[in-house]
Design a protein around this motif. Structure first.
Motif, mmCIF file in Angstrom:
data_model
loop_
_atom_site.group_PDB
_atom_site.id
_atom_site.type_symbol
_atom_site.label_atom_id
_atom_site.label_comp_id
_atom_site.label_asym_id
_atom_site.label_seq_id
_atom_site.Cartn_x
_atom_site.Cartn_y
_atom_site.Cartn_z
ATOM 1 N N MET A 178 0.853 -1.320 0.102
ATOM 2 C CA MET A 178 0.003 -0.185 -0.056
ATOM 3 C C MET A 178 0.795 1.143 0.194
ATOM 4 O O MET A 178 0.621 2.216 -0.754
ATOM 5 N N GLU A 182 1.033 3.814 -3.104
ATOM 6 C CA GLU A 182 0.400 5.274 -2.791
ATOM 7 C C GLU A 182 1.626 6.261 -3.197
ATOM 8 O O GLU A 182 1.449 7.320 -3.618
ATOM 9 N N TYR A 195 2.873 5.316 5.937
ATOM 10 C CA TYR A 195 1.374 5.071 5.352
ATOM 11 C C TYR A 195 0.857 4.127 6.411
ATOM 12 O O TYR A 195 1.274 2.952 6.783
ATOM 13 N N GLY A 311 -4.749 4.842 5.435
ATOM 14 C CA GLY A 311 -5.542 3.831 4.472
ATOM 15 C C GLY A 311 -6.170 2.967 5.227
ATOM 16 O O GLY A 311 -6.254 3.042 6.674
ATOM 17 N N SER A 346 -5.969 8.005 2.141
ATOM 18 C CA SER A 346 -5.327 7.522 0.921
ATOM 19 C C SER A 346 -6.235 7.796 -0.153
ATOM 20 O O SER A 346 -7.432 8.006 -0.158
ATOM 21 N N ILE A 348 -5.817 5.979 -3.246
ATOM 22 C CA ILE A 348 -5.855 4.821 -4.075
ATOM 23 C C ILE A 348 -6.936 3.813 -3.375
ATOM 24 O O ILE A 348 -7.797 3.475 -4.222
ATOM 25 N N ALA A 352 -5.084 -0.206 -3.427
ATOM 26 C CA ALA A 352 -3.737 0.016 -3.132
ATOM 27 C C ALA A 352 -2.747 -1.238 -3.008
ATOM 28 O O ALA A 352 -1.542 -1.010 -3.480
#
Length: 382
Positions: A178, A182, A195, A311, A346, A348, A352
């Motif tokens: 992820m 990202e 993240y 995320g 996030s 995405i 992700a």
């Protein structure tokens, strides 16, 4: 030379000669090798006025397929991409990872086969495979390292797929993928980023110097087991008490809301209550953000990232969650460490892991040494 073609920086023979300094004869041999392996193709740019028509070289992103599996606690997402990372086909299967590798990996293989059949492609078209799992991984050999959510996963995942595909296999922790995806998609200009995945569990992917930092044995970023003060009653699955994961994860919030009479089975239910404006849920999520901020404040002082991206399932309630997170991080971190610090959800989302895995695989198979091995003796200079 191949990278110059892929990036569009030099797409004619004369331009490549100028940029690389190669002799034309050497360059011709290498271009012929790339053409023979379908990694590049050549098209005429204008009508010929005599002699060899002028032409341009371009990366052939359809020269192979990348297969990706995002294995979550209870689901699996299978994706097929071309060599530029464009998604070609996708499917989702209800598949509990706790069933063990002997059950899950054959199902992954069937998912891959179904994608190839849908695309009308044989297994020989597969150039690389990426797999994300919800636990620590010894990245060098692709073996999960005793994750609590993955009993029965002690063997090498790449070795299992090596019997079925002549292609490299990358296996990594889902939050690392992820973070990688990202960062590549939206934060590439930043050298240092965290993240943080907040779903059923809590984990962190670390981007340091533009690359994923995994630590000595792949355990870097396991922030879910940072102890939070004042929560000695919260028993964690690791056997300790007061862990961030036992206090602020989606699973913990669902359990706390249920105890207050608000029906919630998981993080999705918690987010649904927040979106419906339920005060108990909104307060619980903001408090969870504060707890995460307590755990991350030390990381901000120690690592000094440029951005923290949130995320996982709880990112869908990011307004309340990030408000609590920012409150504590900026209160407890040193001013210099938070100068220009960005905290954002996030962009995405659910894709992700799949995007990060595909991008990581593509980077490996299109790296200069990998291209040299792929084209082999055909690229030997005169």
């Amino acid at each position: 030379m191949f990278r110059l073609i892929c990036d569009g920086e030099a797409v004619t023979r004369s331009a490549l000669v100028r940029r690389t300094g190669m002799a034309r004869s050497t360059l011709a041999l290498r271009i012929d090798a790339l053409l023979a392996h379908d990694l590049v193709y050549e098209t005429a740019t204008t009508a010929s006025t005599g002699g060899r028509p002028p032409s341009r070289l371009a990366f052939n992103q359809q020269a192979g397929t990348i297969l990706v599996a995002d294995l979550g606690p209870s689901h699996a997402r299978f994706v097929a991409n071309d060599l530029a990372g464009t998604r070609l086909a996708e499917s989702v299967d209800e598949l509990p990872i706790s069933a063990g590798s002997e059950v899950v990996l054959p199902r992954v293989q069937r998912g891959f086969e179904a994608l190839l059949v849908a695309l009308g492609q044989p297994p020989q078209r597969v150039r690389g495979i990426g797999i994300g799992v919800p636990g620590a991984v010894d990245f060098a050999c692709g073996v999960p390292v005793a994750p609590a959510s993955m009993p029965g996963w002690e063997s090498s995942i790449p070795d299992w797929f090596a019997e079925r595909y002549d292609a490299p296999v990358i296996v990594d922790n889902d939050v690392n993928l992820m973070a990688f995806g990202e960062h590549r998609a939206y934060w590439r200009v930043l050298e240092h980023m965290l993240y943080v995945k907040v779903g059923s569990d809590i984990g962190c992917g670390i981007v340091a110097g533009g690359r994923i930092y995994r630590g000595t044995h792949g355990a870097a970023g396991d922030i879910g087991h940072i102890r939070i003060s004042g929560h000695d009653e919260a028993l964690c699955s690791c056997g300790n008490v007061g862990c961030l994961q036992a206090v602020a994860s989606g699973r913990a919030l669902a359990r706390a809301l249920s105890a207050q009479g608000l029906a919630a089975r998981d993080a999705h239910d918690v987010v649904a209550h927040v979106r419906a404006g339920e005060p108990l849920a909104m307060q619980a999520v903001r408090d969870a953000g504060r707890h995460l901020g307590e755990g991350l404040a030390g990381a901000v002082n120690f690592f000094n990232p440029s951005a923290i991206v949130i995320g996982g399932d709880m990112a869908d309630a990011h307004q309340q969650f990030i408000a609590g997170l920012r409150e504590v991080i900026f209160q407890r971190s040193l001013p210099l460490a938070t100068t220009n610090l960005q905290i954002a959800p996030s962009r995405i989302g659910d894709s992700a892991v799949a995007f990060g895995a595909a991008t990581m695989v593509i980077d490996r198979i299109l790296a200069p040494d990998s291209i040299d091995r792929a084209i082999g003796a055909d690229a030997v200079s005169a």
